[in-house]
Structures are given as structure tokens and as C-alpha cells.
Design an enzyme around this catalytic site. Sequence first.
Site, short mmCIF file in Angstrom:
data_model
loop_
_atom_site.label_atom_id
_atom_site.label_comp_id
_atom_site.label_asym_id
_atom_site.label_seq_id
_atom_site.Cartn_x
_atom_site.Cartn_y
_atom_site.Cartn_z
CG HIS A 205 -0.26 0.28 2.51
ND1 HIS A 205 0.46 -0.68 3.15
CD2 HIS A 205 -0.16 1.40 3.27
CE1 HIS A 205 0.97 -0.17 4.26
NE2 HIS A 205 0.61 1.09 4.36
C1 UD1 Z 1 -2.19 5.15 6.24
C2 UD1 Z 1 -0.88 5.61 6.88
C3 UD1 Z 1 0.18 4.54 6.72
C4 UD1 Z 1 -0.31 3.20 7.23
C5 UD1 Z 1 -1.61 2.87 6.53
C6 UD1 Z 1 -2.19 1.57 6.98
C7 UD1 Z 1 -0.39 8.00 6.81
C8 UD1 Z 1 0.48 9.02 6.18
N1 UD1 Z 1 -0.36 6.80 6.23
O1 UD1 Z 1 -1.94 4.99 4.85
O2 UD1 Z 1 1.31 4.90 7.47
O3 UD1 Z 1 0.66 2.22 6.94
O4 UD1 Z 1 -2.56 3.91 6.81
O5 UD1 Z 1 -3.30 1.23 6.22
O6 UD1 Z 1 -1.04 8.28 7.79
N2 UD1 Z 1 -9.18 4.58 1.94
C9 UD1 Z 1 -10.41 4.01 1.87
N3 UD1 Z 1 -11.04 3.66 3.03
C10 UD1 Z 1 -10.48 3.88 4.24
C11 UD1 Z 1 -9.22 4.48 4.30
C12 UD1 Z 1 -8.57 4.81 3.15
O7 UD1 Z 1 -10.97 3.81 0.79
O8 UD1 Z 1 -11.09 3.53 5.26
C13 UD1 Z 1 -8.48 4.92 0.68
C14 UD1 Z 1 -8.79 6.31 0.19
O9 UD1 Z 1 -8.76 6.29 -1.19
C15 UD1 Z 1 -7.63 7.11 0.72
C16 UD1 Z 1 -6.49 6.12 0.59
O10 UD1 Z 1 -7.09 4.86 0.91
O11 UD1 Z 1 -7.40 8.28 0.00
C17 UD1 Z 1 -5.34 6.38 1.53
O12 UD1 Z 1 -5.79 6.47 2.89
P1 UD1 Z 1 -4.89 7.25 3.97
O13 UD1 Z 1 -5.47 7.10 5.30
O14 UD1 Z 1 -4.63 8.65 3.47
O15 UD1 Z 1 -3.50 6.53 3.88
P2 UD1 Z 1 -3.13 4.97 3.83
O16 UD1 Z 1 -2.53 4.68 2.51
O17 UD1 Z 1 -4.24 4.10 4.32
#
Ligand code: UD1
Length: 383
Positions: A205
Site C-alpha cells: 500500500h
Molecule cells: C495510512 C498511513 C500509513 C499506514 C496505513 C495503513 C499516513 C500518512 N499513512 O496509509 O502509514 O501504513 O494507513 O493502512 O497516515 N481509503 C479508503 N477507506 C479507508 C481508508 C482509506 O478507501 O477507510 C483509501 C482512500 O482512497 C484514501 C487512501 O485509501 O485516500 C489512503 O488512505 P490514507 O489514510 O490517506 O493513507 P493509507 O494509505 O491508508
Amino acid sequence: MKVLGVVGARPNFMKMAPVLEALHGRDGVETFLVHTGQHYDERMSALFFDQLGLPRPDVDLGVGSGPHAVQTADVMKRIDPVLERELPDVVVVVGDVNSTLAAALAAVKRGIPVAHVEAGLRSFDRTMPEEINRVLTDQVSDLLFVTEKPALGNLAREGVAVSRIHFVGNAMIDTLIKHRDRAGSLDMPGRLGLDPRRYGVVTLHRPSNVDDPVRLAALADLLADFSWDLPLVFPVHPRTEACMRAAGLLEKIAAHPGLRLTGPLGYLEFLGLVDGARVVLTDSGGIQEETTVLGVPCLTLRENTERPATVTEGTNRIVGNDPARIRTAWRETLSRPAPAGRIPDLWDGKAGVRIADVLTEWDAARNGRNADNAAAVPVSAGR
Ligand code: UD1
């Protein structure tokens, strides 16, 4: 003592659960849980609360997804009135996600002490958003709870007073130890028609692996090749699914006979799956630690790790981003017995209790209770 815990994203939940459990029922201790809403999908969040027995959050800030600065700012703006209203004695943050830094900053700006669980880890790669979150959260924390010894040196180099640092072990491993049998009883390999030690598990991811379509396509080809050697189960993070879809790769990968794509799995399902695996390929931080404790070989598809004990003591190998290097490591891993790693010090299922002990003694010392403890317990210095 009123302890306000903050969680936001999936890897936070396993780290907070043992701390809250250890604080629960202690004399004079009150807890309050804030969910920032950084992760909001049922399978990325609510399911974990159920499986880990975490109390329902007292407040959900509902920040959701967004650019890093916006997400961080939103958490700060929305948690500030909660801090003002609840007046906690200490805010406990865990890990290295945007919610961690945002909550820590909001707390110190109100003069509320911060305790950071999983302090001192460093990848020394400042292109990773998590590295920025780690460095800054540690700088503003009063109590730094450390999982592995190399983190002690990192904090010392950054000038953090020794009196603030507490080597307590790994709270996430408390959760693993507590739930391992339950996870095993789900028979995840059997449910997927797989034999124990005759399959691999993949998670990806990190932006560095999934955001660039060319890099993602190269990784997909590699996984497809590997799956002729060993079937691979790939629980896909929502961000990775979006990237695969945008790159036109999702259907091709899903159709490959050796690759089993699933949506995000629950904690127990994932733990059960990894525990039975022959090998894990990942770019996650926490999974490097979990495989070390489970004794499962782990190939980390990154150029560095902030968790060096998983390499020097555990079963982790950093294989970087170059397909040829990853392929060599894959072949070597399959041709040898699993490495006999050792479990790092204090990854023993008792970190949550140690953290709760330090917090209660710190609070007593602050309030001038129990002079013996007050003398023995390092309190925040220099603030
Ligand atoms: C975040 C953390 C990362 C951790 C990861 C675990 C930061 C900078 N990154 O990354 O360190 O390893 O979580 O999963 O805080 N999304 C969904 N549903 C959700 C959450 C996210 O669809 O419930 C999708 C969305 O498109 C979103 C993308 O995932 O834009 C990224 O989510 P985000 O929380 O920004 O970062 P992660 O890649 O999950």
C-alpha cells in the site's frame, strides 16, 4: 488521571487496545477514546474494534481521506475542541500515521502532555510521510514508549532527554499474542482451500510501490510469476485497489490463477492467514514485526526499514524495489528452511501493562503522591 487515547488508521487499533485494557479498572484512572476517522471503511476500522474488544470511541472526528496536509490539519482542527472540553492529563498517540502527529501537535499546543507509543523508530527516509510523523511526534512528546533497542540510540541522537524515554516492548505484539489462538481456530488456509506453509501472503500500500503505474505493473508481473511457485493471497488495501484500477491492472491481476485477491481482511483473519504462510511479501511496517514473532519469513519490498530488530533478530529481509533483487530473494527463501529468528526483547505480551504502569507512576509523581515512586520515575524534563 484522565487519559485521552487517539486512533485513526488500521495499524493504530492493535497498538491502542492493550494500553486501554491495562489502564481499565485502575484506581483513579479514566480513559477517553478519540477516533479521527482517517480510516472509515467498515473493514478498515469498525471490524477491528469488534475483534479486538476495543471500547467504542467516545468521539469520531470523521476526517476521512484527503491530501496529507489537509488530513493532518482537519484532525488538529476537530480534536482541539475535544481537548478543550475533556481536559485530559495526558494524550496517548500510537504509531506514525497522520492522525498521530496531528493529535500530538494539537495536544502540546494546549499544554497537554503527550505519550507516544512506538517512539524512536527511524527509516532515515524523509520521503516517507511516516518518517516525518515519527520525528515530529517524538520531538513534542513527554513520554516516549520504545519497542526496540535501536530506537533508544535514535532518540538520544535527536537530543531527547533520557528521562522521557521508556523501553517497554511492543504493544502490537501484546495483541498478537492474545489473539493468536483465536485467529488459528478460524482455519483461514482451509477456508481458502490452501495447505499450511504451501502459500504466500502479499500486502502492498506504500505510495512508493503503488502510486506509479509502471512500478505497480512490474510488481504485478512479479507476483504473477511467483504464484506459479506458490499460490499467493493478496488482501488489497483500498488505496492499492484504486491504483490498480486506475492503471488498468485490476482485472488482469484478479484473473491470474495463482493470485487470490481479497478485500481488506479482519485482524483475526489476517493473523490466521500469515501464521500459516510459507512467506510474506509486504511493504507494511507492522507486518515485519508480526512475521518476526510468528517465525514466518518476510520479504520487505522497500529500500529500508524503521524496524531493524526484525532484520537483525527476526525473519525479515529488506529486498528493495528492484525486480531482479526481489526475484533472487524469493528463490532463496523458497529453497531454504525458514530462518530461525529470535523474538526481540520485551515483545512478550506485557507492553500494555508496562505503559500503564509508567503512566500511573508519572501521574503520581506529577501530583506529588507517593514520594518513593516520584523519586524513581523519570518525569518530563525541560518543559
Ligand atoms: C495510512 C498511513 C500509513 C499506514 C496505513 C495503513 C499516513 C500518512 N499513512 O496509509 O502509514 O501504513 O494507513 O493502512 O497516515 N481509503 C479508503 N477507506 C479507508 C481508508 C482509506 O478507501 O477507510 C483509501 C482512500 O482512497 C484514501 C487512501 O485509501 O485516500 C489512503 O488512505 P490514507 O489514510 O490517506 O493513507 P493509507 O494509505 O491508508
